[in-house]
Design a protein around this motif. Structure first.
Motif, mmCIF file in Angstrom:
data_model
loop_
_atom_site.group_PDB
_atom_site.id
_atom_site.type_symbol
_atom_site.label_atom_id
_atom_site.label_comp_id
_atom_site.label_asym_id
_atom_site.label_seq_id
_atom_site.Cartn_x
_atom_site.Cartn_y
_atom_site.Cartn_z
ATOM 1 N N MET A 52 0.910 -1.202 -0.713
ATOM 2 C CA MET A 52 0.365 -0.270 -0.066
ATOM 3 C C MET A 52 0.649 1.440 -0.043
ATOM 4 S SD MET A 52 -2.675 -1.190 -0.449
ATOM 5 C CE MET A 52 -4.471 0.608 0.477
ATOM 6 N N VAL A 53 1.659 1.545 0.544
ATOM 7 C CA VAL A 53 2.387 2.287 1.169
ATOM 8 C C VAL A 53 3.001 2.520 -0.770
ATOM 9 C CG1 VAL A 53 4.396 3.398 2.020
ATOM 10 C CG2 VAL A 53 3.053 2.706 3.342
ATOM 11 N N ARG A 54 3.952 1.789 -1.342
ATOM 12 C CA ARG A 54 4.884 1.754 -2.352
ATOM 13 C C ARG A 54 3.241 2.303 -3.517
ATOM 14 N NH1 ARG A 54 7.598 -3.504 -4.178
ATOM 15 N NH2 ARG A 54 8.503 -2.005 -5.644
ATOM 16 N N ALA A 55 2.587 1.866 -3.225
ATOM 17 C CA ALA A 55 1.202 2.508 -3.989
ATOM 18 C C ALA A 55 1.049 4.038 -4.684
ATOM 19 C CB ALA A 55 0.053 1.378 -4.426
ATOM 20 N N MET A 56 1.355 4.635 -3.061
ATOM 21 C CA MET A 56 1.361 5.831 -3.136
ATOM 22 C C MET A 56 1.855 7.139 -3.492
ATOM 23 S SD MET A 56 -2.217 5.640 -1.444
ATOM 24 C CE MET A 56 -2.302 4.249 -2.691
ATOM 25 N N PRO A 57 1.103 7.907 -4.516
ATOM 26 C CA PRO A 57 2.241 9.028 -4.982
ATOM 27 C C PRO A 57 2.921 10.037 -4.226
ATOM 28 C CG PRO A 57 -0.183 9.286 -5.407
ATOM 29 C CD PRO A 57 0.482 8.183 -4.898
ATOM 30 N N THR A 58 2.117 10.431 -3.221
ATOM 31 C CA THR A 58 2.634 11.495 -2.322
ATOM 32 C C THR A 58 2.990 11.108 -0.656
ATOM 33 O OG1 THR A 58 0.069 12.022 -1.276
ATOM 34 C CG2 THR A 58 0.488 13.000 -3.433
ATOM 35 N N ARG A 59 3.252 12.091 0.464
ATOM 36 C CA ARG A 59 3.899 11.835 1.084
ATOM 37 C C ARG A 59 3.105 11.225 1.345
ATOM 38 N NH1 ARG A 59 8.846 14.728 3.883
ATOM 39 N NH2 ARG A 59 9.752 13.234 2.940
ATOM 40 N N GLY A 60 1.671 12.378 1.437
ATOM 41 C CA GLY A 60 1.072 12.946 2.759
ATOM 42 C C GLY A 60 -0.331 11.326 2.853
ATOM 43 N N LEU A 61 -0.279 10.592 1.732
ATOM 44 C CA LEU A 61 -0.987 9.457 1.367
ATOM 45 C C LEU A 61 -0.508 7.919 1.662
ATOM 46 C CD1 LEU A 61 -2.288 10.197 -2.603
ATOM 47 C CD2 LEU A 61 -3.522 9.505 -0.100
ATOM 48 N N LYS A 62 1.088 8.366 1.250
ATOM 49 C CA LYS A 62 1.615 7.000 2.298
ATOM 50 C C LYS A 62 1.382 7.185 3.747
ATOM 51 C CE LYS A 62 5.248 7.257 -1.188
ATOM 52 N NZ LYS A 62 6.066 6.286 -1.971
ATOM 53 N N ALA A 63 1.525 8.429 4.350
ATOM 54 C CA ALA A 63 1.327 7.994 5.881
ATOM 55 C C ALA A 63 0.238 7.731 6.083
ATOM 56 C CB ALA A 63 2.418 10.226 6.145
ATOM 57 N N PHE A 64 -0.651 8.561 5.861
ATOM 58 C CA PHE A 64 -2.081 8.186 5.820
ATOM 59 C C PHE A 64 -2.724 6.174 5.723
ATOM 60 C CE2 PHE A 64 -6.692 7.230 4.003
ATOM 61 C CZ PHE A 64 -7.212 7.547 5.017
ATOM 62 N N VAL A 65 -2.076 5.570 4.662
ATOM 63 C CA VAL A 65 -2.253 4.688 4.591
ATOM 64 C C VAL A 65 -1.267 3.484 5.831
ATOM 65 C CG1 VAL A 65 -1.520 2.950 2.528
ATOM 66 C CG2 VAL A 65 -2.647 4.706 2.365
ATOM 67 N N ALA A 66 -0.374 4.566 6.231
ATOM 68 C CA ALA A 66 0.688 3.914 6.804
ATOM 69 C C ALA A 66 0.405 3.546 7.698
ATOM 70 C CB ALA A 66 2.234 4.209 6.991
ATOM 71 N N THR A 67 -0.784 4.281 8.525
ATOM 72 C CA THR A 67 -1.744 4.087 10.004
ATOM 73 C C THR A 67 -2.705 2.838 9.983
ATOM 74 O OG1 THR A 67 -3.412 5.586 9.011
ATOM 75 C CG2 THR A 67 -1.301 6.819 10.088
ATOM 76 N N GLY A 68 -3.295 2.476 8.820
ATOM 77 C CA GLY A 68 -4.091 1.221 8.420
ATOM 78 C C GLY A 68 -4.244 -0.135 9.332
ATOM 79 N N PRO A 69 -3.011 -0.325 9.242
ATOM 80 C CA PRO A 69 -2.527 -1.445 10.439
ATOM 81 C C PRO A 69 -2.803 -1.670 11.735
ATOM 82 C CG PRO A 69 -0.979 -1.562 8.842
ATOM 83 C CD PRO A 69 -1.504 -0.589 8.618
ATOM 84 N N VAL A 70 -2.390 -0.251 11.670
ATOM 85 C CA VAL A 70 -2.634 0.329 13.310
ATOM 86 C C VAL A 70 -3.861 0.670 13.763
ATOM 87 C CG1 VAL A 70 -1.705 1.694 15.416
ATOM 88 C CG2 VAL A 70 -0.282 1.284 13.803
ATOM 89 N N ALA A 71 -4.911 1.255 12.950
ATOM 90 C CA ALA A 71 -6.207 1.682 13.434
ATOM 91 C C ALA A 71 -7.197 1.087 13.379
ATOM 92 C CB ALA A 71 -6.646 2.366 12.326
ATOM 93 N N LEU A 72 -6.434 -0.667 12.122
ATOM 94 C CA LEU A 72 -7.241 -2.034 12.235
ATOM 95 C C LEU A 72 -6.509 -2.584 13.758
ATOM 96 C CD1 LEU A 72 -7.018 -2.902 8.420
ATOM 97 C CD2 LEU A 72 -9.542 -2.214 10.163
ATOM 98 N N PHE A 73 -6.150 -2.654 13.840
ATOM 99 C CA PHE A 73 -5.939 -3.279 15.735
ATOM 100 C C PHE A 73 -6.440 -2.727 16.935
ATOM 101 C CE2 PHE A 73 -3.244 -4.444 18.752
ATOM 102 C CZ PHE A 73 -3.249 -5.831 19.010
ATOM 103 N N VAL A 74 -6.520 -1.356 17.063
ATOM 104 C CA VAL A 74 -7.065 -0.495 17.844
ATOM 105 C C VAL A 74 -8.958 -0.967 17.900
ATOM 106 C CG1 VAL A 74 -8.022 1.662 18.402
ATOM 107 C CG2 VAL A 74 -5.884 1.523 17.825
ATOM 108 N N CYS A 75 -9.121 -1.593 16.497
ATOM 109 C CA CYS A 75 -10.404 -1.136 16.535
ATOM 110 C C CYS A 75 -10.735 -3.133 16.660
ATOM 111 C CB CYS A 75 -10.906 -1.731 15.363
ATOM 112 S SG CYS A 75 -10.913 -0.234 14.469
ATOM 113 N N VAL A 76 -9.667 -4.459 16.350
ATOM 114 C CA VAL A 76 -9.701 -5.053 17.255
ATOM 115 C C VAL A 76 -9.774 -4.855 19.026
ATOM 116 C CG1 VAL A 76 -8.161 -7.649 17.257
ATOM 117 C CG2 VAL A 76 -8.971 -6.907 15.375
#
Length: 123
Positions: free
Chosen positions: A24-48
């Motif tokens: 996912m991070v490699r697929a994002m073109p901008t630094r902001g999108l990379k940072a946003f997508v990188a939070t995905g696993p952590v956000a899902l773990f918080v839900c768990v």
């Protein structure tokens, strides 16, 4: 099922998060999108964690579903990285409005992996 409470699920969860970050991070073109997508696993773990604390389940029994979702999302984008980067490079296109051939692939992978995880947890 004896494998549901196995500590190996923690290893699978770490490997799933690494898979998410690589794809996912490699697929994002901008630094902001990379940072946003990188939070995905952590956000899902918080839900768990919230689910486990609310309903009293052990983390090990909820980890198969976590792993399935964390693997399913990047699997939906496999093979479409360049098209996704091109689409998201346009500043007029918001992240949520980026549709393409990966949309159906992502939906099918979420249904498939999610269904398998729910089946595994309930049987």
């Amino acid at each position: 099922m004896p494998l549901q409470d196995s500590p190996l699920w923690w290893l699978f969860a770490i490997m799933s998060a690494a898979f998410w970050l690589v794809i996912m991070v490699r697929a994002m073109p901008t630094r902001g999108l990379k940072a946003f997508v990188a939070t995905g696993p952590v956000a899902l773990f918080v839900c768990v964690v919230g689910y486990c604390l609310r309903y009293g389940d052990s983390f090990a029994t909820a980890l198969p579903v976590y792993c399935a979702v964390v693997i399913a999302v990047p699997t939906g984008f496999l093979g479409h990285r360049n098209a996704l980067r091109e689409k998201l490079s346009d500043p007029a296109v918001a992240y949520g409005d980026a549709e393409g051939p990966w949309t159906l692939q992502a939906c099918v992978s979420l249904l498939m992996f999610g269904g398998l995880a729910v089946y595994y947890v309930t049987h």
